[in-house]
Design a protein around this motif. Structure first.
Motif, PDB file in Angstrom:
ATOM      1  N   GLY A  41       0.101  25.654  -3.734  1.00 13.43           N
ATOM      2  CA  GLY A  41      -0.337  24.320  -4.091  1.00 13.43           C
ATOM      3  C   GLY A  41      -0.738  24.153  -5.210  1.00 13.43           C
ATOM      4  O   GLY A  41      -1.159  22.856  -5.887  1.00 13.43           O
ATOM      5  N   ALA A  42      -0.919  25.180  -6.217  1.00  8.57           N
ATOM      6  CA  ALA A  42      -1.406  24.919  -7.663  1.00  8.57           C
ATOM      7  C   ALA A  42      -0.050  24.942  -8.286  1.00  8.57           C
ATOM      8  O   ALA A  42       0.674  25.588  -8.163  1.00  8.57           O
ATOM      9  CB  ALA A  42      -2.387  26.188  -7.879  1.00  8.57           C
ATOM     10  N   PRO A  43      -0.258  24.132  -9.351  1.00  9.73           N
ATOM     11  CA  PRO A  43       0.910  23.991 -10.248  1.00  9.73           C
ATOM     12  C   PRO A  43       1.026  25.379 -10.947  1.00  9.73           C
ATOM     13  O   PRO A  43       0.074  25.961 -11.169  1.00  9.73           O
ATOM     14  CB  PRO A  43       0.705  22.774 -11.086  1.00  9.73           C
ATOM     15  CG  PRO A  43      -0.745  22.421 -10.989  1.00  9.73           C
ATOM     16  CD  PRO A  43      -1.157  23.056  -9.783  1.00  9.73           C
ATOM     17  N   VAL A  44       2.195  25.660 -11.282  1.00  9.15           N
ATOM     18  CA  VAL A  44       2.439  26.968 -12.098  1.00  9.15           C
ATOM     19  C   VAL A  44       2.990  26.690 -13.660  1.00  9.15           C
ATOM     20  O   VAL A  44       3.967  25.832 -13.688  1.00  9.15           O
ATOM     21  CB  VAL A  44       3.396  27.967 -11.454  1.00  9.15           C
ATOM     22  CG1 VAL A  44       3.614  29.044 -12.028  1.00  9.15           C
ATOM     23  CG2 VAL A  44       3.045  28.232  -9.868  1.00  9.15           C
ATOM     24  N   TRP A  83      -4.402  21.526 -20.731  1.00 10.35           N
ATOM     25  CA  TRP A  83      -4.700  21.471 -19.309  1.00 10.35           C
ATOM     26  C   TRP A  83      -4.722  20.184 -18.587  1.00 10.35           C
ATOM     27  O   TRP A  83      -4.446  19.953 -17.588  1.00 10.35           O
ATOM     28  CB  TRP A  83      -6.323  22.013 -19.243  1.00 10.35           C
ATOM     29  CG  TRP A  83      -7.118  22.059 -17.991  1.00 10.35           C
ATOM     30  CD1 TRP A  83      -7.672  21.376 -17.049  1.00 10.35           C
ATOM     31  CD2 TRP A  83      -6.977  23.311 -17.080  1.00 10.35           C
ATOM     32  NE1 TRP A  83      -7.985  21.906 -16.020  1.00 10.35           N
ATOM     33  CE2 TRP A  83      -7.556  23.082 -15.873  1.00 10.35           C
ATOM     34  CE3 TRP A  83      -6.354  24.706 -17.414  1.00 10.35           C
ATOM     35  CZ2 TRP A  83      -7.765  24.193 -14.885  1.00 10.35           C
ATOM     36  CZ3 TRP A  83      -6.574  25.744 -16.127  1.00 10.35           C
ATOM     37  CH2 TRP A  83      -7.134  25.257 -15.122  1.00 10.35           C
ATOM     38  N   GLU A  84      -5.128  19.272 -19.298  1.00  8.21           N
ATOM     39  CA  GLU A  84      -5.288  17.863 -18.873  1.00  8.21           C
ATOM     40  C   GLU A  84      -3.799  17.399 -18.572  1.00  8.21           C
ATOM     41  O   GLU A  84      -3.749  16.604 -17.226  1.00  8.21           O
ATOM     42  CB  GLU A  84      -5.819  16.652 -19.770  1.00  8.21           C
ATOM     43  CG  GLU A  84      -7.143  16.856 -19.730  1.00  8.21           C
ATOM     44  CD  GLU A  84      -7.733  18.199 -20.884  1.00  8.21           C
ATOM     45  OE1 GLU A  84      -6.825  18.697 -21.511  1.00  8.21           O
ATOM     46  OE2 GLU A  84      -9.049  18.606 -20.723  1.00  8.21           O
ATOM     47  N   ARG A  85      -2.652  18.017 -19.068  1.00 10.91           N
ATOM     48  CA  ARG A  85      -1.531  17.680 -18.492  1.00 10.91           C
ATOM     49  C   ARG A  85      -0.839  18.415 -17.589  1.00 10.91           C
ATOM     50  O   ARG A  85      -0.206  18.038 -16.681  1.00 10.91           O
ATOM     51  CB  ARG A  85      -0.674  17.737 -19.757  1.00 10.91           C
ATOM     52  CG  ARG A  85       1.028  17.148 -19.590  1.00 10.91           C
ATOM     53  CD  ARG A  85       1.792  16.821 -20.981  1.00 10.91           C
ATOM     54  NE  ARG A  85       1.665  18.297 -21.765  1.00 10.91           N
ATOM     55  CZ  ARG A  85       2.602  19.235 -21.509  1.00 10.91           C
ATOM     56  NH1 ARG A  85       3.423  18.993 -20.702  1.00 10.91           N
ATOM     57  NH2 ARG A  85       2.524  20.209 -22.410  1.00 10.91           N
ATOM     58  N   LEU A  86      -1.418  19.683 -17.355  1.00 11.95           N
ATOM     59  CA  LEU A  86      -0.870  20.706 -16.622  1.00 11.95           C
ATOM     60  C   LEU A  86      -1.418  20.629 -15.234  1.00 11.95           C
ATOM     61  O   LEU A  86      -0.760  20.965 -14.218  1.00 11.95           O
ATOM     62  CB  LEU A  86      -0.455  21.943 -17.198  1.00 11.95           C
ATOM     63  CG  LEU A  86       0.401  21.948 -18.484  1.00 11.95           C
ATOM     64  CD1 LEU A  86       0.073  23.700 -19.165  1.00 11.95           C
ATOM     65  CD2 LEU A  86       1.721  21.835 -18.076  1.00 11.95           C
ATOM     66  N   ALA A  87      -2.699  20.754 -15.215  1.00 11.68           N
ATOM     67  CA  ALA A  87      -3.519  21.149 -13.938  1.00 11.68           C
ATOM     68  C   ALA A  87      -3.480  19.822 -13.123  1.00 11.68           C
ATOM     69  O   ALA A  87      -3.122  18.835 -13.450  1.00 11.68           O
ATOM     70  CB  ALA A  87      -4.810  21.427 -14.429  1.00 11.68           C
ATOM     71  N   GLU A  88      -4.107  20.322 -11.859  1.00 14.01           N
ATOM     72  CA  GLU A  88      -4.290  18.914 -11.068  1.00 14.01           C
ATOM     73  C   GLU A  88      -5.671  19.264 -10.122  1.00 14.01           C
ATOM     74  O   GLU A  88      -6.062  20.246  -9.933  1.00 14.01           O
ATOM     75  CB  GLU A  88      -3.073  19.037  -9.908  1.00 14.01           C
ATOM     76  CG  GLU A  88      -2.926  20.048  -9.099  1.00 14.01           C
ATOM     77  CD  GLU A  88      -1.726  19.728  -8.012  1.00 14.01           C
ATOM     78  OE1 GLU A  88      -1.885  20.492  -6.965  1.00 14.01           O
ATOM     79  OE2 GLU A  88      -0.805  19.102  -8.347  1.00 14.01           O
ATOM     80  N   ASP A  89      -6.054  18.074  -9.735  1.00 15.90           N
ATOM     81  CA  ASP A  89      -7.273  18.098  -9.012  1.00 15.90           C
ATOM     82  C   ASP A  89      -6.989  18.377  -7.666  1.00 15.90           C
ATOM     83  O   ASP A  89      -6.098  18.147  -6.861  1.00 15.90           O
ATOM     84  CB  ASP A  89      -7.873  16.797  -9.121  1.00 15.90           C
ATOM     85  CG  ASP A  89      -8.700  16.531 -10.458  1.00 15.90           C
ATOM     86  OD1 ASP A  89      -8.881  17.475 -10.993  1.00 15.90           O
ATOM     87  OD2 ASP A  89      -9.042  15.341 -10.530  1.00 15.90           O
ATOM     88  N   GLU A  90      -8.100  19.238  -7.111  1.00 20.48           N
ATOM     89  CA  GLU A  90      -7.982  19.518  -5.624  1.00 20.48           C
ATOM     90  C   GLU A  90      -9.303  19.158  -5.264  1.00 20.48           C
ATOM     91  O   GLU A  90     -10.530  19.351  -5.728  1.00 20.48           O
ATOM     92  CB  GLU A  90      -7.745  20.954  -5.136  1.00 20.48           C
ATOM     93  CG  GLU A  90      -8.700  22.065  -5.695  1.00 20.48           C
ATOM     94  CD  GLU A  90      -8.342  23.478  -5.508  1.00 20.48           C
ATOM     95  OE1 GLU A  90      -7.376  23.592  -4.521  1.00 20.48           O
ATOM     96  OE2 GLU A  90      -8.822  24.279  -5.975  1.00 20.48           O
TER      97      GLU A  90
END
Length: 143
Positions: free
Chosen positions: A55-58, A134-141
């Motif tokens: 579920g987390a981006p890699v 981080w702002e481009r690669l991560a995602e909120d959960e």
């Protein structure tokens, strides 16, 4: 509780929640480090990171590749990656300012290589790790 907190170049603090380290060439029984082997190793790491932290981006921090002056065998020139393979699960505050800080966080799984087996912390992490966008690669959960 986090294992460590890393301060990115952007100023954002991210918490390292889980870290898996291994020897890059620990299982190499025959042959030599070369581009085909290294590319397969990286592909395997990315797949296993995606499964381990579903579920987390890699994201892969592209590793430096060294080419020592050694005999090139059947698979091409010797190509060496740093000695330690790392897969880390990172968390931080939510990206979207509209999200409630108590109910959301951002997350990202990162694969990187380093020369020694140490836990990245503060501003002492590998420069390539600290430069994560981080702002481009991560995602909120939602928690």
């Amino acid at each position: 509780m986090a294992l460590a907190r890393v301060v990115l170049a952007s100023g954002r603090s991210v918490d390292l929640c889980e870290l898996r380290m291994s020897s890059t060439y620990g299982g190499l029984l025959e042959g030599y480090p070369c581009k085909p082997l290294n590319d397969r190793t990286i592909d395997r790491l990315l797949r296993s990171a995606g499964q381990a932290f579903a579920g987390a981006p890699v994201h892969l921090v592209p590793p430096p590749r060294e080419y020592p002056d050694q005999y090139a065998g059947a698979f091409g020139p010797v190509e060496v990656l740093p000695a330690v393979t790392c897969v880390g699960s990172f968390r931080s505050e939510a990206l979207d300012p509209a999200h409630d800080r108590a109910l959301y966080r951002s997350r990202l799984t990162v694969v990187w290589f380093q020369t020694a087996p140490h836990v990245p912390s503060g501003c002492d992490a590998e420069p390539a790790l600290r430069d994560l966008p981080w702002e481009r690669l991560a995602e909120d959960e939602e928690l």
